[in-house]
Design a protein around this motif. Structure first.
Motif, PDB file in Angstrom:
ATOM      1  N   LYS A 148       0.779  -1.148  -0.024  1.00  0.00           N
ATOM      2  CA  LYS A 148       0.055   0.040   0.004  1.00  0.00           C
ATOM      3  C   LYS A 148       1.059   1.245  -0.128  1.00  0.00           C
ATOM      4  CE  LYS A 148      -3.773  -2.128   2.442  1.00  0.00           C
ATOM      5  NZ  LYS A 148      -4.695  -2.138   3.670  1.00  0.00           N
ATOM      6  N   GLY A 149       2.294   1.209   0.163  1.00  0.00           N
ATOM      7  CA  GLY A 149       3.114   2.411   0.286  1.00  0.00           C
ATOM      8  C   GLY A 149       3.421   3.093  -1.062  1.00  0.00           C
ATOM      9  N   PRO A 150       4.067   4.070  -1.037  1.00  0.00           N
ATOM     10  CA  PRO A 150       4.743   4.970  -2.113  1.00  0.00           C
ATOM     11  C   PRO A 150       5.508   3.990  -3.135  1.00  0.00           C
ATOM     12  CG  PRO A 150       5.818   5.524  -0.454  1.00  0.00           C
ATOM     13  CD  PRO A 150       4.561   4.754   0.124  1.00  0.00           C
ATOM     14  N   VAL A 151       5.662   4.353  -4.305  1.00  0.00           N
ATOM     15  CA  VAL A 151       6.381   3.760  -5.304  1.00  0.00           C
ATOM     16  C   VAL A 151       7.767   3.841  -4.747  1.00  0.00           C
ATOM     17  CG1 VAL A 151       4.906   4.354  -7.375  1.00  0.00           C
ATOM     18  CG2 VAL A 151       6.820   5.850  -6.704  1.00  0.00           C
ATOM     19  N   GLU A 152       8.436   4.757  -4.109  1.00  0.00           N
ATOM     20  CA  GLU A 152       9.776   4.876  -3.402  1.00  0.00           C
ATOM     21  C   GLU A 152      10.139   3.772  -2.625  1.00  0.00           C
ATOM     22  OE1 GLU A 152       7.528   7.392  -3.566  1.00  0.00           O
ATOM     23  OE2 GLU A 152       8.192   8.780  -5.256  1.00  0.00           O
ATOM     24  N   LYS A 153       8.904   3.047  -2.064  1.00  0.00           N
ATOM     25  CA  LYS A 153       9.120   1.976  -1.031  1.00  0.00           C
ATOM     26  C   LYS A 153       8.411   0.766  -1.495  1.00  0.00           C
ATOM     27  CE  LYS A 153       9.129   5.187   3.080  1.00  0.00           C
ATOM     28  NZ  LYS A 153       8.513   5.408   4.376  1.00  0.00           N
ATOM     29  N   GLY A 154       8.592   0.566  -2.827  1.00  0.00           N
ATOM     30  CA  GLY A 154       8.103  -0.750  -3.365  1.00  0.00           C
ATOM     31  C   GLY A 154       6.638  -0.559  -3.722  1.00  0.00           C
ATOM     32  N   GLY A 155       6.161   0.495  -3.648  1.00  0.00           N
ATOM     33  CA  GLY A 155       4.657   0.395  -4.049  1.00  0.00           C
ATOM     34  C   GLY A 155       4.412   0.416  -5.627  1.00  0.00           C
ATOM     35  N   TRP A 156       2.995   0.896  -5.800  1.00  0.00           N
ATOM     36  CA  TRP A 156       2.866   0.858  -7.338  1.00  0.00           C
ATOM     37  C   TRP A 156       1.884   1.925  -7.487  1.00  0.00           C
ATOM     38  CZ3 TRP A 156      -2.146  -0.161  -8.039  1.00  0.00           C
ATOM     39  CH2 TRP A 156      -3.015  -0.915  -7.214  1.00  0.00           C
ATOM     40  N   SER A 157       1.490   2.013  -8.794  1.00  0.00           N
ATOM     41  CA  SER A 157       0.172   3.331  -9.069  1.00  0.00           C
ATOM     42  C   SER A 157      -0.960   2.600  -9.738  1.00  0.00           C
ATOM     43  CB  SER A 157       0.906   4.430 -10.079  1.00  0.00           C
ATOM     44  OG  SER A 157       2.029   4.933  -9.336  1.00  0.00           O
ATOM     45  N   ILE A 158      -0.539   1.649 -10.725  1.00  0.00           N
ATOM     46  CA  ILE A 158      -1.654   1.095 -11.422  1.00  0.00           C
ATOM     47  C   ILE A 158      -1.405  -0.271 -11.854  1.00  0.00           C
ATOM     48  CG2 ILE A 158      -2.585   0.954 -13.891  1.00  0.00           C
ATOM     49  CD1 ILE A 158      -2.086   4.081 -14.240  1.00  0.00           C
ATOM     50  N   PHE A 159      -2.185  -1.327 -11.900  1.00  0.00           N
ATOM     51  CA  PHE A 159      -1.964  -2.536 -12.225  1.00  0.00           C
ATOM     52  C   PHE A 159      -3.115  -2.970 -12.876  1.00  0.00           C
ATOM     53  CE2 PHE A 159      -4.817  -4.151  -8.862  1.00  0.00           C
ATOM     54  CZ  PHE A 159      -5.088  -5.443  -9.373  1.00  0.00           C
ATOM     55  N   ILE A 160      -3.135  -3.719 -13.772  1.00  0.00           N
ATOM     56  CA  ILE A 160      -4.045  -4.114 -14.947  1.00  0.00           C
ATOM     57  C   ILE A 160      -4.372  -5.934 -14.723  1.00  0.00           C
ATOM     58  CG2 ILE A 160      -4.588  -4.576 -17.516  1.00  0.00           C
ATOM     59  CD1 ILE A 160      -2.614  -2.032 -17.839  1.00  0.00           C
ATOM     60  N   THR A 161      -5.578  -5.946 -14.883  1.00  0.00           N
ATOM     61  CA  THR A 161      -6.189  -7.389 -14.509  1.00  0.00           C
ATOM     62  C   THR A 161      -7.239  -7.586 -15.339  1.00  0.00           C
ATOM     63  OG1 THR A 161      -6.470  -9.043 -12.918  1.00  0.00           O
ATOM     64  CG2 THR A 161      -7.513  -6.977 -12.519  1.00  0.00           C
ATOM     65  N   THR A 162      -7.920  -8.911 -15.315  1.00  0.00           N
ATOM     66  CA  THR A 162      -9.113  -9.321 -15.998  1.00  0.00           C
ATOM     67  C   THR A 162     -10.344  -9.852 -15.260  1.00  0.00           C
ATOM     68  OG1 THR A 162      -8.100 -11.257 -16.576  1.00  0.00           O
ATOM     69  CG2 THR A 162      -7.852  -9.526 -18.323  1.00  0.00           C
ATOM     70  N   GLY A 163     -11.156 -10.007 -15.595  1.00  0.00           N
ATOM     71  CA  GLY A 163     -12.478 -10.510 -14.836  1.00  0.00           C
ATOM     72  C   GLY A 163     -13.449 -10.942 -15.730  1.00  0.00           C
ATOM     73  N   SER A 164     -14.209 -11.943 -15.746  1.00  0.00           N
ATOM     74  CA  SER A 164     -15.363 -12.227 -16.402  1.00  0.00           C
ATOM     75  C   SER A 164     -16.600 -11.129 -16.544  1.00  0.00           C
ATOM     76  CB  SER A 164     -15.937 -13.648 -15.815  1.00  0.00           C
ATOM     77  OG  SER A 164     -17.131 -13.955 -16.525  1.00  0.00           O
ATOM     78  N   ASP A 165     -16.987 -10.823 -17.372  1.00  0.00           N
ATOM     79  CA  ASP A 165     -18.097  -9.944 -17.679  1.00  0.00           C
ATOM     80  C   ASP A 165     -19.154 -10.369 -16.738  1.00  0.00           C
ATOM     81  OD1 ASP A 165     -18.730  -7.375 -19.390  1.00  0.00           O
ATOM     82  OD2 ASP A 165     -20.439  -8.791 -19.306  1.00  0.00           O
TER      83      ASP A 165
END
Length: 536
Positions: free
Chosen positions: A421-438
């Motif tokens: 849950k942390g900032p990108v400077e501490k190994g966090g992230w901003s965006i991730f992409i995934t999929t799911g059944s409609d």
């Protein structure tokens, strides 16, 4: 400018791809080939506990080795699975369940009501599942004997059976000693009561995992239907083979060394269709939605304006050209309830326009006070469609002046990092992409990982809106389709204002199989089920 998938990757695979080097060999101790099935799944299995992660591959694993109290049939109607019978009191506050005969764990011990009650408690404490809404109304969960347990409610809950059968965050029954672990601690025993046994001795992490037919499993007598009915196993062994390179996977499929590829990239469809021994088959007929989640706890996406900017930036048609080369397999999706649900609607969808709106996105980033912060996009290298979409998204963000950076890793690495849950400077992230059944999105309780907006208690991305949550909670007591449709419109209006996720489009994902492999169960969202399959 028009982008195609081939602008992003150039695999150059033709018909009749041949393997170079020695023949692929897996699980040399396996039974005769005609009784074994070798499958390349959607990603590598690294987390085995379905309560610890929402990863599809983990839930495929869980569907094989665990069982459920209830399961949805092909018509979306909940049917008893481990349950033999149940009784509802006149005041609709007490549900008594009796387990069916023949339920045993893979270690040969009997499944008991105590296992069920412990599993219910563990499931009920999943922040990103429907369990907490049930637990709020549960007065008591108790057992009267080894095969009978009771759920006593503080007030009626007409959707209880449907919620127990949901697959968005499924209630898998575990042994009592495993289920007593909190969801934040992983169960590693891999001992269930389902139709397959996990073969620990043949487990080769990163290479292959083996599942043997559970000879003690007693299928229900009803015919198979969706997730429900008799889980009849017709093969002795199923081996999940990890082949990250798609060309190698296709070559192995053509050579008969594997039988199934869950998610072949669209560039390989012509080669598969041209091979007389292979076939493309769509199992999730409702289609797959690709979407992104933003880290709402950290800059820049702690600002709703920045999240709305992504909503306006995305050109779904362009993303789908990157994901699937054949337009017959793709479409757009603008409703948070998916495209095919009775609750799909067009409320507050003015943000959608063909080609996206980069100017509006730029304006919203400015209004958000964006100051050049690094935007880290998680890029899975072993999931081509998702990885290519991440590359395209980074390019589009850079065009409007956003400091976008890709963070490549395999899918296991994505799953590990997205929990930060942390900032990108501490190994966090901003965006991730995934999929799911409609089809999975049409139920805000079953698909609660998407619909929940409880901040840090929500699913990864952690959007928060008390107003939206108040509306979502009303769903549990609405009784008619018309009432739910009206509620769905109110929920969607708020959802797109908050931009809890952003759709990148919808596509149909066929699997590839050898024609000798039959009996694959279709019409089930997200999952590759292994019972009922046959190999000629």
């Amino acid at each position: 400018m028009t982008f195609s998938r081939r602008d992003i990757i150039k695999l150059g695979v033709g018909v009749g791809v041949a393997l170079s080097g020695p023949s692929l060999m897996w699980a040399q101790a396996a039974p005769a080939a005609e009784k074994s099935v070798r499958m390349v799944m959607s990603s590598n299995l690294s987390i085995f506990d379905p309560y610890y992660t929402t990863a599809t591959i983990t839930h495929d694993h869980a569907m094989a080795i665990y069982d459920m109290l209830f399961a949805f049939d092909s018509q979306g109607v909940p049917q008893p699975q481990m349950v033999e019978s149940w009784h509802v009191s006149d005041d609709k506050k007490s549900y008594t369940f009796k387990l069916r005969d023949g339920l045993t764990w893979h270690d040969s011990s009997l499944v008991t009501a105590a296992d069920c009650t412990a599993s219910l408690q563990r499931w009920g404490h999943l922040d990103d599942g429907p369990g907490p809404l049930i637990m709020e109304r549960i007065k008591e969960i108790s057992q009267s004997d080894d095969k009978t347990f009771t759920i006593v409610l503080t007030q009626p809950l007409d959707l209880l059976i449907e919620m127990l059968a949901n697959t968005g965050r499924a209630l898998f029954i575990m042994r009592e000693q495993d289920a007593k672990l909190p969801p934040s601690e992983q169960v590693t025993a891999n001992i269930g009561s389902g139709p397959f046994k996990f073969n620990q001795d043949l487990a080769k992490p990163g290479v292959s995992f083996t599942y043997d037919r559970n000879e003690n499993y007693v299928p229900r007598s009803e015919p198979v239907s969706g997730f429900a009915g008799g889980k009849v196993v017709n093969v002795d062994r199923v081996i999940w083979v990890n082949i990250a390179d798609q060309q190698t996977a296709l070559a192995a499929l053509q050579a008969g060394e594997i039988d199934f590829v869950a998610t072949p990239p669209a560039d390989l469809y012509p080669a598969i269709e041209a091979d007389p021994n292979l076939e493309l088959q769509v199992l999730d007929t409702g289609g797959t939605d690709m979407f992104l989640r933003m880290n709402c706890l950290q800059k820049p996406f702690d600002s709703v304006k920045a999240r709305q900017a992504i909503l306006h930036l995305v050109d779904q048609e362009a993303f789908m050209r990157v994901v699937a080369s054949d337009p017959k397999y793709v479409g757009i999706v603008t409703s948070v309830f998916g495209s095919n649900s009775p609750y799909s609607n067009d409320e507050s969808t003015g943000w959608y326009r063909p080609g996206g709106d980069p100017e509006k996105a730029t304006q919203l980033f400015q209004e958000a006070g964006y100051g050049g912060e690094k935007v880290v996009i998680l890029q899975p290298t072993d999931r081509p469609e998702t990885g290519n979409a991440a590359q395209y998204l980074a390019a589009q963000l850079r065009k409007i002046g956003v400091n976008a950076e890709l963070a490549p890793s395999d899918w296991s690495g994505v799953l590990a990092r997205r929990a930060n849950k942390g900032p990108v400077e501490k190994g966090g992230w901003s965006i991730f992409i995934t999929t799911g059944s409609d089809s999975w999105l049409g139920e805000p309780l079953g698909a609660s990982i998407i619909h929940t907006m409880t901040g840090e208690d929500a699913w990864v991305g952690w959007p928060k809106s008390d107003e939206y949550e108040a509306l979502r909670r009303k769903w549990i007591d609405t009784k008619s389709v018309q009432e739910r449709q009206a509620l769905a419109r109110k929920m969607q209006r708020l959802y797109w204002d908050i931009a809890g996720m952003v759709f990148l489009g919808r596509y149909t994902q066929p699997c590839a199989r050898r024609k000798t492999l039959t009996g694959l169960i279709s019409g089930v969202p997200d999952f590759n089920l292994m019972w009922n399959i046959q190999k000629a």
